[in-house]
Design an enzyme around this catalytic site. Structure first.
Site, PDB file in Angstrom:
ATOM      1  N   ASP A  55     -13.401 -23.088 -29.331  1.00 36.19           N
ATOM      2  CA  ASP A  55     -13.743 -24.090 -30.364  1.00 36.19           C
ATOM      3  C   ASP A  55     -12.682 -24.992 -30.943  1.00 36.19           C
ATOM      4  OD1 ASP A  55     -16.420 -22.904 -29.924  1.00 36.19           O
ATOM      5  OD2 ASP A  55     -15.885 -21.108 -31.364  1.00 36.19           O
ATOM      6  N   TYR A 113      -7.627 -12.454 -24.933  1.00 32.80           N
ATOM      7  CA  TYR A 113      -7.803 -13.350 -26.329  1.00 32.80           C
ATOM      8  C   TYR A 113      -6.662 -12.403 -27.094  1.00 32.80           C
ATOM      9  CZ  TYR A 113     -11.471 -16.432 -25.162  1.00 32.80           C
ATOM     10  OH  TYR A 113     -12.187 -17.314 -24.432  1.00 32.80           O
TER      11      TYR A 113
END
Length: 255
Positions: A55, A113
């Site tokens: 994003d 992540y």
């Protein structure tokens, strides 16, 4: 066509995310423009596929991509050429020849992540784009109790936002824990922590929603029992507001 696999590192602050969008500056779009220039062809003649979409404001240390171009070139020369022309916040770390069958999305076995955040009262302007500052105290043990609930195979329908349609919202998380950062290449402030999470796939904003839920338990706004009960049902309400993008990094994609 010639095919290459590349590992890309980028600071996502100035981009609208990974995916190319009309009238927006994206990481995918910037790489396409440079590859087209080097290949002396139109953008429509090349194709860039990433392992997943990040994003706006989200960073990557190890985004895996496939480049398809009419140009045949030695890998190290291709890497050097792209890095000499690309936006300063994007760099290719590795480039190698790939087969036409290589698909960075469907061939991925595991993704990792990291989410960096700090409870430091000294909010340095140098780090506000690189991690999230929280104006609250957090209990490390409670956060890790919350993390343990996410490990294993679960339906993460409650931990996503609407985006690209998916066949299933079931994912398997193999690692999820929070650590205090004692030393880091970025020399982050005191009281900086990192959520480390690995899994076979992640839904849109899934990591950010998990992070927010871990904070909610770590600050005692919600209990472990609240989170366990929430994970057992399907709900249109989020357990906690989505964590900001600034602290999130796609670290590695394994094949």
């Amino acid at each position: 066509m010639n095919f290459y696999k590349a590992i890309v590192s980028y600071k996502g602050t100035q981009f609208s995310g990974w995916q190319k969008q009309p009238d927006q500056i994206s990481i995918q779009g910037e790489i396409e423009k440079v590859v087209a220039k080097i290949s002396n062809c139109k953008i429509s003649d090349i194709q860039i596929i990433g392992s997943g979409r990040t994003d706006t404001g989200v960073h990557a240390l190890g985004q895996a991509i496939r480049i398809a171009t009419p140009l045949r070139i030695e890998s190290s020369a291709f890497k050097k050429a792209i890095n000499s022309l690309i936006h300063a916040d994007i760099k290719l770390k590795e480039v190698e020849v790939a087969s036409e069958d290589f698909n960075p999305v469907f061939d991925a076995i595991e993704k990792e992540y990291h989410y960096y955040f700090s409870t430091s009262k000294d909010i340095s302007p140098h780090y506000q784009e690189l991690l999230t500052f929280l104006n609250q105290e957090l209990d490390l043990e409670l956060m890790n109790q919350a993390c343990s609930l996410f490990i294993g195979e679960h339906d993460f329908e409650n931990f996503r936002t609407v985006g690209t349609p998916v066949k299933s919202t079931v994912r398997t998380i193999t690692e999820c824990r929070v650590e205090k950062v004692s030393h880091h290449i970025f020399d982050f402030p005191e009281n900086t922590f990192v959520l480390k999470i690995k899994g076979n796939g992640f839904l849109k904003q899934m990591v950010r929603l998990i992070m927010a839920s871990v904070w909610s338990v770590g600050s005692s706004k919600k209990s472990i029992e609240d989170l366990r009960d929430y994970m057992a049902i399907q709900s249109t309400q989020k357990f906690a507001p989505t964590a900001p993008p600034q602290g999130l990094y796609l670290v590695q994609v394994s094949y």
